[in-house]
Design a protein around this motif. Structure first.
Motif, short mmCIF file in Angstrom:
data_model
loop_
_atom_site.label_atom_id
_atom_site.label_comp_id
_atom_site.label_asym_id
_atom_site.label_seq_id
_atom_site.Cartn_x
_atom_site.Cartn_y
_atom_site.Cartn_z
N SER A 158 25.98 18.89 10.79
CA SER A 158 25.08 19.93 11.17
C SER A 158 24.27 19.76 12.30
O SER A 158 23.05 20.39 12.08
CB SER A 158 24.31 20.08 9.80
N VAL A 159 24.32 18.78 13.31
CA VAL A 159 23.70 18.56 14.16
C VAL A 159 23.26 19.53 15.12
O VAL A 159 22.21 19.74 15.63
CB VAL A 159 24.15 17.26 14.99
N SER A 177 32.68 27.44 5.86
CA SER A 177 32.15 26.30 6.41
C SER A 177 31.07 26.48 7.39
O SER A 177 29.88 25.85 7.31
CB SER A 177 32.98 25.02 6.60
N LEU A 178 31.37 27.13 8.22
CA LEU A 178 30.63 27.38 9.39
C LEU A 178 29.38 28.19 9.21
O LEU A 178 28.27 27.84 9.59
CB LEU A 178 31.61 27.97 10.52
N MET A 179 29.53 29.42 8.13
CA MET A 179 28.55 30.17 7.93
C MET A 179 27.55 29.22 7.05
O MET A 179 26.11 29.36 7.10
CB MET A 179 28.88 31.36 6.80
N THR A 180 28.04 28.20 6.25
CA THR A 180 27.21 27.57 5.29
C THR A 180 26.07 26.43 6.28
O THR A 180 25.08 26.29 6.09
CB THR A 180 28.02 26.73 4.34
N GLU A 232 22.19 26.90 6.16
CA GLU A 232 21.45 25.70 5.47
C GLU A 232 20.55 25.26 6.61
O GLU A 232 19.49 24.65 6.38
CB GLU A 232 22.65 24.72 5.29
N ASN A 233 20.75 25.42 7.87
CA ASN A 233 20.00 24.94 9.06
C ASN A 233 18.92 26.15 9.54
O ASN A 233 18.39 26.02 10.62
CB ASN A 233 20.76 24.38 10.33
#
Length: 533
Positions: free
Chosen positions: A198-199, A333-336, A340-341
């Motif tokens: 998630s960087v 996964s991309l949307m999460t 989340e960020n």
């Protein structure tokens, strides 16, 4: 006779009246269309004028930088006088070339300066100032290197960096290298980002937030022009001021930004575009191999399509959808990671839209290049996968998906043509207007000539329709420089820098939690305990 003649003339006049009324109605409709086009042209002109002013601002800033940058010289006689002048007249202590990488020249704020006794020499005063600056630099670099997380959806790193720069009066400094250190730190942090962590979403959220804070709370000072200046220079300065002023903000409460802050804003905008492009390209890189498997149905489905559609067996039921399920898992996964960020929904919509555009391009180009894909059963397989994508879009809502479903328009129409029955009864106009309005004749011709029904053994379109399309394609090939029927991938950045501050909600950076390591730095304790007015 006279009565009959009058009745005929009356009927003729009624016909003329109806005709005139119809022409009047058509004329009014055309006039309304012209008015709408006129309004759109005016809006486009205003947008182009705004972009021109922005380009002129950037050009003027670069020219200002070229003027203010001192010329470099290797002559040994220049080094000592330059050092003495910097130490004597500059408000910032002179830093040798060996120390410039780790020490910046941001002036220390007045309230943080400890009164020096008269016995202290100038060298000791300079050394203490440099130590403070070194501590400030280490604090900011640690805020960039460590994941500080979020507080009430606010990116802590962006808020703390902005508060620090504001408290140290870096925006008002004529000469400082702190902004370059921040940009270098962000670029170093995003280099380690990949599609598994998630960087990149973390720094897209922080960089865009910091950019918005600059655009809304900074205004240019008098380093470009004075209020009395007129003409092009005055308009450029006014445009640059307006670009740094948040709508509705009072000029008395905003901060005067000098040239380094202006250039920092431009570097930060480029950094936001770079991070967005990296996330998009990495997403395409991961989803590309999956799309190559989704364009063609598995052999079990092609060989026994009717049986597999009815059979509840686990092998034939799960195998066809595994590849499409992998795409859905990737999108989830991309949307999460993005949510989340706390990436603003504006960026998520733009990103998802470009990913779906890539899906449309890859599937459609593969369909036109591989004859084994232009089959009836393969059309059913791809159509079922597109239905899964439609359900995903509905679940994430328009706030995050935007018009992604519209981006699949071309592949949806092509697949719809593959699975319709009685193609031989369709005319060219039916195909162009009703079935595949988004496709060109060349693309339709390619599909029709490659199609074969592996399920029912039916024929493609009639020979007459194929002949008509061939004639049109030959005429177009003579007049067009490119004969390609494939779609091109869109690599552009789908937003402007000015759009970011308009769509991201206003955020107050004052009420944020301090990082866990702030007690280790004096500058951080003073900053976070006293607050910034």
């Amino acid at each position: 006779d006279s009565l009959e003649s009058l009745e005929k003339e009356n009927s003729a006049m009624e016909v003329e009246l109806v005709k005139s009324q119809k022409e009047l109605k058509d004329t009014m409709e055309k006039l309304c269309g012209v008015e709408e086009a006129h309004v759109q042209l005016q809006q486009t002109l205003q947008s182009m004028e705004a972009k021109l002013l922005t380009l002129e601002d950037d050009n003027l800033v670069l020219r200002q930088k070229a003027i203010t940058t001192p010329p470099k010289s290797n002559h040994p006689g220049y080094a000592k006088p330059l050092t003495e002048m910097n130490q004597k007249y500059s408000t910032v202590p002179y830093v040798s070339n060996n120390d410039q990488k780790s020490v910046y020249e941001t002036p220390t704020p007045t309230k943080m300066i400890v009164p020096f006794p008269n016995s202290l020499t100038d060298s000791r005063r300079s050394r203490r100032t440099v130590e403070k600056q070194q501590e400030n630099h280490e604090f900011l670099m640690r805020c960039i290197k460590e994941d500080l997380g979020f507080h009430d959806s606010k990116p802590l790193a962006a808020c703390i960096i902005y508060k620090s720069l504001l408290n140290w009066r870096a925006f008002e400094s004529e000469r400082t290298a702190i902004f370059d250190h921040i940009i270098d730190g962000i670029n170093t942090a995003v280099k380690v980002g990949d599609d598994k962590n998630s960087v990149l979403p973390y720094w897209l959220s922080n960089a865009s937030t910091l950019l918005c804070l600059l655009q809304r709370n900074l205004r240019t000072g008098g380093f470009l022009s004075t209020p009395s200046q007129r003409g092009l220079t005055g308009r450029i300065a006014q445009g640059l001021k307006s670009s740094f002023r948040y709508a509705g903000s009072d000029e008395n409460t905003s901060i005067e930004a000098r040239y380094p802050a202006v250039f920092f804003k431009q570097q930060l905008a480029a950094c936001v575009e770079k991070i967005f492009g990296m996330i998009r390209d990495l997403s395409k890189k991961e989803i590309g191999p999956l799309l190559g498997l989704c364009i063609q149905a598995p052999k079990t489905v092609r060989g026994n399509a009717v049986k597999s559609s009815k059979s509840p067996g686990s092998g034939s039921k799960q195998s066809p959808n595994n590849n499409w399920e992998s795409i859905i898992k990737f999108l989830d996964s991309l949307m999460t990671r993005l949510r989340e960020n706390h990436v603003p929904s504006f960026f998520i919509r733009k990103l998802v839209t470009q990913v779906f555009s890539f899906i449309n391009i890859q599937l459609f180009n593969s369909l036109l290049l591989r004859r084994e894909c232009c089959t009836f059963s393969n059309g059913e397989y791809v159509k079922s996968g597109l239905a899964d994508l439609e359900r995903w879009i509905v679940n994430v809502t328009d706030e995050f998906a935007g018009n992604s479903w519209h981006e699949l328009n071309i592949i949806r129409q092509a697949v719809g043509f593959l699975v319709i029955h009685q193609k031989g009864k369709k005319s060219l106009e039916d195909i162009k207007q009703d079935l595949c309005p988004a496709l060109t004749v060349k693309q339709i011709y390619r599909i029709c000539t490659m199609y074969w029904d592996d399920k029912y053994g039916t024929q493609s379109v009639s020979t007459e329709v194929v002949t008509q399309m061939r004639d049109i394609v030959n005429k177009e090939s003579e007049n067009m420089s490119s004969n390609s029927f494939l779609l091109d991938d869109d690599l552009s950045i789908p937003f402007l820098t000015d759009d970011i501050s308009k769509v991201i909600p206003v955020m107050d950076p004052a009420d944020v939690e301090p990082p866990p390591f702030y007690q280790e730095y004096t500058c951080a304790r003073l900053l976070l305990t006293s607050g910034v007015n």
